[in-house]
Design an enzyme around this catalytic site. Sequence first.
Site, mmCIF file in Angstrom:
data_model
loop_
_atom_site.group_PDB
_atom_site.id
_atom_site.type_symbol
_atom_site.label_atom_id
_atom_site.label_comp_id
_atom_site.label_asym_id
_atom_site.label_seq_id
_atom_site.Cartn_x
_atom_site.Cartn_y
_atom_site.Cartn_z
ATOM 1 N N PRO A 90 -5.580 -34.922 -16.898
ATOM 2 C CA PRO A 90 -5.977 -33.745 -17.332
ATOM 3 C C PRO A 90 -6.351 -33.619 -19.063
ATOM 4 O O PRO A 90 -7.030 -32.689 -19.499
ATOM 5 C CB PRO A 90 -5.231 -32.505 -16.857
ATOM 6 N N GLU A 117 4.599 -36.246 -13.578
ATOM 7 C CA GLU A 117 4.348 -35.411 -14.842
ATOM 8 C C GLU A 117 3.401 -36.002 -15.792
ATOM 9 O O GLU A 117 3.302 -35.373 -16.761
ATOM 10 C CB GLU A 117 5.679 -34.812 -15.418
ATOM 11 N N ARG A 155 -22.977 -44.662 -7.029
ATOM 12 C CA ARG A 155 -24.304 -44.131 -6.432
ATOM 13 C C ARG A 155 -25.602 -44.378 -7.566
ATOM 14 O O ARG A 155 -26.586 -44.349 -7.113
ATOM 15 C CB ARG A 155 -24.305 -42.533 -6.092
ATOM 16 N N ASP A 170 -31.578 -35.952 -9.021
ATOM 17 C CA ASP A 170 -30.235 -35.176 -8.912
ATOM 18 C C ASP A 170 -30.056 -34.112 -9.959
ATOM 19 O O ASP A 170 -30.705 -34.066 -11.045
ATOM 20 C CB ASP A 170 -29.038 -36.268 -9.247
HETATM 21 N N1 ADE Z 1 -4.990 -36.265 -12.834
HETATM 22 C C1 ADE Z 1 -4.479 -34.821 -12.624
HETATM 23 N N2 ADE Z 1 -5.347 -34.035 -12.997
HETATM 24 C C2 ADE Z 1 -6.527 -34.574 -13.142
HETATM 25 C C3 ADE Z 1 -7.806 -34.207 -13.528
HETATM 26 N N3 ADE Z 1 -8.139 -33.101 -13.991
HETATM 27 N N4 ADE Z 1 -8.782 -35.190 -14.093
HETATM 28 C C4 ADE Z 1 -8.440 -36.397 -14.167
HETATM 29 N N5 ADE Z 1 -7.244 -36.720 -13.472
HETATM 30 C C5 ADE Z 1 -6.153 -36.247 -13.098
#
Ligand code: ADE
Length: 248
Positions: A90, A117, A155, A170
């Site tokens: 994230p 984590e 793709r 797309d």
């Molecule tokens: N791992 C956990 N959450 C993630 C996300 N939002 N994007 C990429 N990998 C992740």
Amino acid sequence: MIYQIDVVTLFPDIISSALTHGVIGRAKGNGLIELRNWNPRNYAQDKHKTVDDRPYGGGPGMVLKHQPLSAAIKKAKEKQPKTKVILLSPQGTQLKQSSVAEFSKRKGMIIVCGRYEGVDERIIMSEIDEEWSIGDYVLSGGEFAALVLIDSVCRLLPGVLGDNNSANEDSFVDGLLDYPHYTRPDDINGLIVPEILQSGNHEEIRRWRLKQAIGKTWRIRPDLIESIELNEEQKLLLQEYIDEIKKN
Ligand code: ADE
């Protein structure tokens, strides 16, 4: 050229099983894509095959250990020494269609899936070239993010989609959302297919679709409209769309 994908994951089955289906499964069968998984557990050195440990400083959850992860990444790198190593987390830069298109121009990807984590920061410092996220939400691991990345990139590879043009049309390719699609029958409980689409007039159909794409983007994703420069025709069509909404 075969697009090489190496995935470092504690759950190789998630990756392999998902990629046996549909367009990507076919591309793999046709030899357009080569997929290899590397499981850090196979490189753990203790007898319990430990891959995670408690975080220094305390707190919840477990952290992926450096040694097994680093060993698995090194194995993947042996297959693709020049390829960038991507961590999915994230904390990464948010993936967009333009970045996906850029990935599809490369020779392959080495993808590291985080878990728990997080991963020991020294993996990021010593082994990772790029960190990418698929959006502002938290998954329990990088595997589903890896599948999103792999699907969206593959793709776009030459020969993967049957119809060469389908990726050009797309959503997001021109910065806009897609226009609405219809197929038979033309009347479903009074919901009728727009007449223009049945007219056979290609220019009118093109104009209608563009207007719907611009209008929908303006309604749902004004941020996208602000980030692109509309040409004169697009500006006119957006005004027509807004006027039509006001009338109804
Ligand atoms: N791992 C956990 N959450 C993630 C996300 N939002 N994007 C990429 N990998 C992740």
